[in-house]
Design an enzyme around this catalytic site. Structure first.
Site, PDB file in Angstrom:
ATOM      1  NE  ARG A 125      -2.662  -0.118   3.359  1.00 53.63           N
ATOM      2  CZ  ARG A 125      -2.989   0.962   4.073  1.00 53.63           C
ATOM      3  NH1 ARG A 125      -3.856   1.812   3.598  1.00 53.63           N
ATOM      4  NH2 ARG A 125      -2.457   1.157   5.254  1.00 53.63           N
TER       5      ARG A 125
ATOM      6  CB  SER B  30       5.750  -6.595   7.424  1.00 52.83           C
ATOM      7  OG  SER B  30       5.204  -5.314   7.454  1.00 52.83           O
TER       8      SER B  30
ATOM      9  CG  ASP C   1       3.716  -5.789  10.004  1.00 56.21           C
ATOM     10  OD1 ASP C   1       4.652  -6.121  10.757  1.00 56.21           O
ATOM     11  OD2 ASP C   1       2.984  -6.624   9.441  1.00 56.21           O
TER      12      ASP C   1
HETATM   13  C1  BGC Z   1       7.387 -11.255   9.690  1.00 61.45           C
HETATM   14  C2  BGC Z   1       7.273 -10.057  10.607  1.00 61.45           C
HETATM   15  C3  BGC Z   1       5.914  -9.376  10.390  1.00 61.45           C
HETATM   16  C4  BGC Z   1       4.796 -10.388  10.523  1.00 61.45           C
HETATM   17  C5  BGC Z   1       3.423  -9.777  10.314  1.00 61.45           C
HETATM   18  C6  BGC Z   1       6.184 -12.165   9.845  1.00 61.45           C
HETATM   19  O1  BGC Z   1       6.244 -13.211   8.925  1.00 61.45           O
HETATM   20  O2  BGC Z   1       8.558 -11.969   9.976  1.00 61.45           O
HETATM   21  O3  BGC Z   1       8.310  -9.132  10.376  1.00 61.45           O
HETATM   22  O4  BGC Z   1       5.780  -8.353  11.338  1.00 61.45           O
HETATM   23  O5  BGC Z   1       4.981 -11.443   9.614  1.00 61.45           O
HETATM   24  O6  BGC Z   1       3.305  -9.188   9.074  1.00 61.45           O
END
Ligand code: BGC
Length: 499
Positions: free
Chosen positions: A115, A184, A237
């Protein structure tokens, strides 16, 4: 009676007896089928059981792993001394307070969609004056292609979005456009605006990017687009969600994502982070990105289905907790159980539906739609089984068995997620009664937002674990799309700090 009449009567009796025998055999087969299906289900229930005692052990193990991760300097993936929980230092030592002003952009990349958004901040009085965003889905081939291909695709979408900026957005005099980058995945940060990718999760597999600075790559792609913009904050995130939650509620201390993947971030005292060798921040605090998806413990109730899923996944042996509670995997666990019920108990009549053998065909979205079917005859379950798995017709009992499997898998996930949150509260000493103390945990992600059973089960489990009195001071708050806006807010607050 004539000889023929006697023969006819005998034949009729024999035929009736034969028909009755066929019927009895069918009934017996049916009964056996249901007995076998019931046995698979009961076994699943037993193996997925999460009594409170076990959840307390999981929470204690989570708190212990948090401490171990905070003490461990080795954030690499393969280092011998590396901890289960990376407990990544985010360099976010102060969260947005509301005084932030100006136009800021954010780019939120973490799953199959990303996004772009912009927000006009008006300081203490006006807060968020205006915001808009656009979602773009990432073609599957880019998730495992080359780094430049992915970043060029993203930067091109960003450039298009910037080009559509209306006149009601105002960039402060002489300022370059600033971008908060929500990325993320596990990243070892080296500053608020730089960090190297430790490993991929959630189905991404661009090997050459591991070890690379993701901000540098994005800045290069932005320049290739001829865009005058700079990344000024890099956040996970969970961190973005925490920043957005804190912006509206000062009691927010942690954020949890329950979506395609799962993770949590929280605020800790900087002096309680042995691996932090930098100067003590003015606030005395530091946001930690736990990367809790990689948690595992002998107390986790793992089944043969989880083990097989893990072995066949892109990242075997990793993200075990994530594989139990997040959207990328729960539907797939259900598929594996249903396949066993089809093979061993002919759940869907004599033949195993061929589509049921296709990995990942049943998503967690499908699972929740079936589980949340409120029609008296479970019509939606029937429709979904037909649409997704090509199973033409199903009886009520079969549909109910499918719902039961969804419930076992979702309940286990939700209760384990509650135990994870309880572990964080334990680590922070917020699991006991403390007058005047309010604790807010922001939660976001598709699983939490749309899977009502999951959300309710998680919240009631957490209350049970905490006990009535403590639970009354702990608030689970749904955070809507905080990850992007939080990154923009952090870009704003760090840009002001620097300026
Ligand atoms: C990632 C994290 C992320 C989470 C939620 C996980 O697979 O390693 O960095 O915050 O997913 O999106």
């Amino acid at each position: 009676m004539t000889k023929q009449a006697t023969l006819a009567a005998a034949t009729a009796v024999f035929a009736a007896a034969a028909a009755a025998a066929v019927l009895a055999r069918q009934r017996l087969r049916e009964a056996n089928r249901w007995a076998r299906a019931g046995a698979v289900l009961r076994d699943l229930e037993a193996r997925c059981a999460t009594p409170a005692e076990r959840l307390r052990q999981v929470a204690d193990a989570m708190a212990a792993e948090m401490r171990a991760g905070l003490a461990c300097d080795d954030d690499s993936e393969s280092g011998d001394g590396s901890a289960l929980l990376k407990m990544l230092v985010t360099y976010v030592d102060s969260l947005p307070s509301g005084v932030e002003e100006g136009l800021f952009y954010a780019l939120d990349l973490g799953g199959t969609n990303f996004r772009v958004l912009r927000v006009q901040l008006g300081g203490k009085e006006q807060r968020i004056i205006k915001q808009e965003s656009k979602g773009v889905s990432i073609p599957k081939h880019l998730m495992s292609g080359g780094s430049d291909d992915l970043f060029d695709f993203i930067a091109a979408a960003l450039a298009n979005f910037v080009a559509s900026e209306g006149e009601d957005y105002h960039l402060s005099e002489g300022m370059q456009r600033q971008l908060g980058f929500t990325f993320s995945f596990p990243v070892k940060q080296t500053s608020i605006a730089s960090g190297t990718l430790i490993k991929w999760t959630k189905g991404f597999a661009i090997d050459e990017m591991v070890g690379m600075d993701v901000v540098e790559e994005l800045n290069k792609a932005i320049r290739r687009q001829g865009l005058d913009m700079k990344v000024t904050s890099l956040v996970n995130d969970t961190v973005g969600t925490l920043a957005a939650a804190k912006y509206v509620d000062n009691d927010a201390i942690a954020a949890v994502i329950l979506g395609t993947g799962t993770n949590a971030a929280y605020i800790d005292h900087a002096h309680k982070i042995p691996k932090w060798h930098g100067p003590l921040p003015k606030s005395g605090e530091m946001v930690i990105n736990m990367e809790w998806g990689n948690f595992r413990s002998s107390h986790l109730p793992l089944t043969e289905f989880d083990q097989a899923l893990d072995v066949e996944s892109l990242n075997p042996g990793e993200q075990i907790y994530e594989k139990l509670i997040s959207g990328m995997y729960m539907g797939e666990i259900v598929r594996r159980v249903l396949l066993k019920m089809a093979q061993e108990a002919s759940l869907f009549a004599d033949n195993v539906p061929p589509k049921l053998e296709t990995p990942d065909i049943l998503s967690t979205l499908h699972m929740l739609m079936m589980h949340q079917d409120t029609t008296p005859d479970l019509k939606t379950v029937g429709i979904k089984l037909k649409e997704i798995l090509g199973i033409e017709s199903t009886c009520y009992k079969t549909r109910k068995a499918v719902v039961d499997v969804c419930e076992v898998v979702a309940r286990r996930g939700a209760r384990l997620a509650a135990a994870g949150i309880y572990g964080i509260l334990k680590k922070l000493g917020r699991d006991t009664v403390c007058p005047e103390q309010r604790t807010v945990i922001a939660v976001d992600g598709g699983v939490y937002r749309y899977y009502k059973f999951f959300a309710q089960c998680m919240e009631s489990t957490l209350s049970d674990l905490l006990g009535e009195e403590v639970a009354s001071s702990v608030v689970i708050k749904q955070a809507n799309d905080g990850s992007g806006i939080g990154a923009a807010l952090l870009a704003a607050s760090y840009c002001q700090c620097l300026g």
